[in-house]
Scaffold this active site. Sequence first.
Site, mmCIF file in Angstrom:
data_model
loop_
_atom_site.group_PDB
_atom_site.id
_atom_site.type_symbol
_atom_site.label_atom_id
_atom_site.label_comp_id
_atom_site.label_asym_id
_atom_site.label_seq_id
_atom_site.Cartn_x
_atom_site.Cartn_y
_atom_site.Cartn_z
ATOM 1 N N ASP A 1 59.904 -70.981 79.537
ATOM 2 C CA ASP A 1 58.488 -70.643 79.733
ATOM 3 C C ASP A 1 58.258 -69.175 80.007
ATOM 4 O O ASP A 1 57.121 -68.721 80.050
ATOM 5 C CB ASP A 1 57.933 -71.479 80.897
ATOM 6 C CG ASP A 1 57.980 -72.954 80.556
ATOM 7 O OD1 ASP A 1 58.667 -73.712 81.260
ATOM 8 O OD2 ASP A 1 57.397 -73.324 79.522
ATOM 9 N N HIS B 1 65.481 -73.682 87.077
ATOM 10 C CA HIS B 1 65.499 -74.931 86.319
ATOM 11 C C HIS B 1 66.338 -75.953 87.081
ATOM 12 O O HIS B 1 67.325 -75.613 87.703
ATOM 13 C CB HIS B 1 66.114 -74.700 84.922
ATOM 14 C CG HIS B 1 65.789 -75.796 83.965
ATOM 15 N ND1 HIS B 1 66.496 -76.965 83.911
ATOM 16 C CD2 HIS B 1 64.799 -75.902 83.056
ATOM 17 C CE1 HIS B 1 65.968 -77.743 82.990
ATOM 18 N NE2 HIS B 1 64.944 -77.130 82.448
HETATM 19 C C1 SDX Z 1 60.340 -76.887 82.287
HETATM 20 O O1 SDX Z 1 63.360 -80.668 83.339
HETATM 21 C C2 SDX Z 1 63.239 -79.964 82.263
HETATM 22 O O2 SDX Z 1 64.078 -79.975 81.396
HETATM 23 C C3 SDX Z 1 61.960 -79.196 82.124
HETATM 24 C C4 SDX Z 1 61.835 -78.319 80.881
HETATM 25 C C5 SDX Z 1 61.740 -79.148 79.633
HETATM 26 O O3 SDX Z 1 62.018 -78.621 78.556
HETATM 27 O O4 SDX Z 1 61.283 -80.325 79.727
HETATM 28 O O5 SDX Z 1 62.952 -77.462 80.791
HETATM 29 C C6 SDX Z 1 60.571 -77.456 80.931
HETATM 30 O O6 SDX Z 1 59.654 -77.518 83.048
HETATM 31 C C7 SDX Z 1 61.041 -75.610 82.698
HETATM 32 C C8 SDX Z 1 60.771 -75.229 84.198
HETATM 33 C C9 SDX Z 1 59.394 -74.553 84.276
HETATM 34 N N1 SDX Z 1 58.983 -74.399 85.670
HETATM 35 C C10 SDX Z 1 58.842 -73.170 86.219
HETATM 36 O O7 SDX Z 1 59.196 -72.116 85.673
HETATM 37 C C11 SDX Z 1 58.204 -73.198 87.596
HETATM 38 C C12 SDX Z 1 59.033 -72.304 88.536
HETATM 39 N N2 SDX Z 1 60.336 -72.972 88.746
HETATM 40 C C13 SDX Z 1 60.470 -73.768 89.949
HETATM 41 O O8 SDX Z 1 59.309 -74.496 90.306
HETATM 42 C C14 SDX Z 1 61.775 -74.566 89.978
HETATM 43 O O9 SDX Z 1 62.780 -73.705 89.631
HETATM 44 C C15 SDX Z 1 61.907 -75.839 89.155
HETATM 45 C C16 SDX Z 1 60.829 -76.809 89.448
HETATM 46 C C17 SDX Z 1 61.917 -75.516 87.700
HETATM 47 C C18 SDX Z 1 63.256 -76.465 89.526
HETATM 48 O O10 SDX Z 1 63.177 -76.836 90.838
HETATM 49 P P1 SDX Z 1 64.397 -77.629 91.568
HETATM 50 O O11 SDX Z 1 65.528 -77.896 90.669
HETATM 51 O O12 SDX Z 1 63.809 -78.779 92.279
HETATM 52 O O13 SDX Z 1 64.945 -76.550 92.521
HETATM 53 P P2 SDX Z 1 64.396 -76.330 93.958
HETATM 54 O O14 SDX Z 1 62.908 -76.359 93.947
HETATM 55 O O15 SDX Z 1 65.123 -77.267 94.859
HETATM 56 O O16 SDX Z 1 64.831 -74.822 94.257
HETATM 57 C C19 SDX Z 1 66.156 -74.510 94.679
HETATM 58 C C20 SDX Z 1 66.008 -73.242 95.483
HETATM 59 C C21 SDX Z 1 64.894 -73.356 96.537
HETATM 60 O O17 SDX Z 1 65.250 -72.511 97.600
HETATM 61 P P3 SDX Z 1 65.934 -73.215 98.924
HETATM 62 O O18 SDX Z 1 64.937 -74.270 99.390
HETATM 63 O O19 SDX Z 1 67.233 -73.840 98.412
HETATM 64 O O20 SDX Z 1 66.117 -72.078 99.872
HETATM 65 O O21 SDX Z 1 65.597 -72.154 94.631
HETATM 66 C C22 SDX Z 1 64.300 -71.700 94.997
HETATM 67 C C23 SDX Z 1 63.680 -72.759 95.879
HETATM 68 O O22 SDX Z 1 62.795 -72.182 96.822
HETATM 69 N N3 SDX Z 1 63.545 -71.534 93.759
HETATM 70 C C24 SDX Z 1 62.770 -70.487 93.472
HETATM 71 C C25 SDX Z 1 62.291 -70.732 92.168
HETATM 72 N N4 SDX Z 1 62.780 -71.902 91.732
HETATM 73 C C26 SDX Z 1 63.543 -72.404 92.720
HETATM 74 N N5 SDX Z 1 62.441 -69.386 94.190
HETATM 75 C C27 SDX Z 1 61.609 -68.511 93.557
HETATM 76 N N6 SDX Z 1 61.112 -68.666 92.307
HETATM 77 C C28 SDX Z 1 61.440 -69.768 91.584
HETATM 78 N N7 SDX Z 1 60.964 -69.930 90.367
#
Ligand code: SDX
Length: 434
Positions: free
Chosen positions: A369, A311
Amino acid sequence: MENKTQQAGTAQLTINGKTIDLPVLKGSIGPDVVDIRTLYKQAGVFTFDPGFTSTASCESQITYIDGDEGTLLYRGYSIDDLADNASFMEVAYLLLNGELPTQDEYAEFDTTIRNHTMLHDQVDHFFRGYRRDAHPMAVMVGTVGALSAFYHDSTDINDARAREISAYRMIAKMPTIAARAYKYSVGQPFVWPQNDLDYSSNFLRMCFAVPTEPYKVSKTLARAMDKIFILHADHEQNASTSTVRLSGSSGANPFACIAAGIASLWGPAHGGANEAALNMLEQIGSVDRIPEFIAKAKDKNDPFRLMGFGHRVYKNYDPRAKVMREACHEVLDELGVKNDPTLAVAMELEKIALSDEYFVEKKLYPNIDFYSGITLRAMGFPTEMFTVLFALARTVGWIAQWQEMIADPSQKIGRPRQVFTGAEKRGYVAFDKR
Ligand code: SDX
């Protein structure tokens, strides 16, 4: 809305040999903000923050999240308190008005919503225009956007009464539209709302009743549905809420703004994650395949991510995931679902991921989720409907945030700038010279 930030100090920025002072403002709780509204005028530079990881886009008094603590407050009330004690309609009133309703206020609000659940009869023709296999989120975007073609008397955003009427219409009609999107996809006749049913019972009946037999709403499932709506109702300035605010800042009508929010929520990185998370759990299929998918999630060259994990704000457990997991077990127990293989994979995946140093180091915990898909599937909803239910619940938050934005005296049309790295000015070159 009255602006309530206070000056907490001053930040100094020295750039291009010039030092400027920028006010530091504080709210009631949460990080202070550096007020950069005069930055470009004073120093001729922009800030640069793609994804807005360090940017507060507005002042708000609706929802507060502490990502490190794993706290979520709706108008100061914690999400678990509300999920355990309040109804979704009480929470809707709270988000819209700032206070929990008295008995009389609640009765008036609930009755008003119940009396606005019907759609204009011609809206049903819209559903007939879609393919039966259209994704229900496509139906939601199209049909909600079209509402502004039916309710001209409540699209004047400068009229407080019109704003209130469109708010009630949106909140009341979303379940009817969502249920119709589902019925149309399965080829069953539409079921009209019943004013003697509460919000969640009415929605479940419109989705699952058939004309050939009586339908009795399970109180446990209706309560679980209400709890799921409460958990999804609002979440400060997430992508879809920011979309609604930005759309509304131009003066667009509320139905069009909510349609824009639905479009943004559809993405798998946002509200589409519940559908993607269940599809992922079913793709994993069994506990012994979990290590293979954990390795994919860690592989920098593999775009695969563990859907339902991570998140932008929560760097601790998503407090909604905890309540969602309890609701999941309540629903499965009520339905007598034993040994659900997808639930077994989910619980084992959660256990492994929470002890794996990659996820611990990157602070990746299950989000709301992760368990919602298993619960909704057990309740009888197809996977494609999961984000529709998210949009149904989030409409209350979108409307509350939209109303706050319009009432904010510091509100202006949202118009970000950029850092330009494209071609500098150059002359036209004739074909024979290229
Ligand atoms: C919702 O904003 C909100 O409040 C949203 C929400 C709401 O109520 O409105 O809470 C609802 O959207 C919840 C989130 C649902 N999405 C998912 O479950 C999809 C999977 N999650 C990822 O796509 C991700 O975690 C996000 C999009 C939720 C957050 O992404 P960020 O904050 O931009 O973090 P990032 O992509 O920069 O990741 C940081 C690191 C990265 O690695 P590095 O580049 O630093 O090496 O963590 C890794 C990412 O690769 N990473 C993951 C991961 N999420 C982040 N690695 C594996 N699996 C994951 N799910």
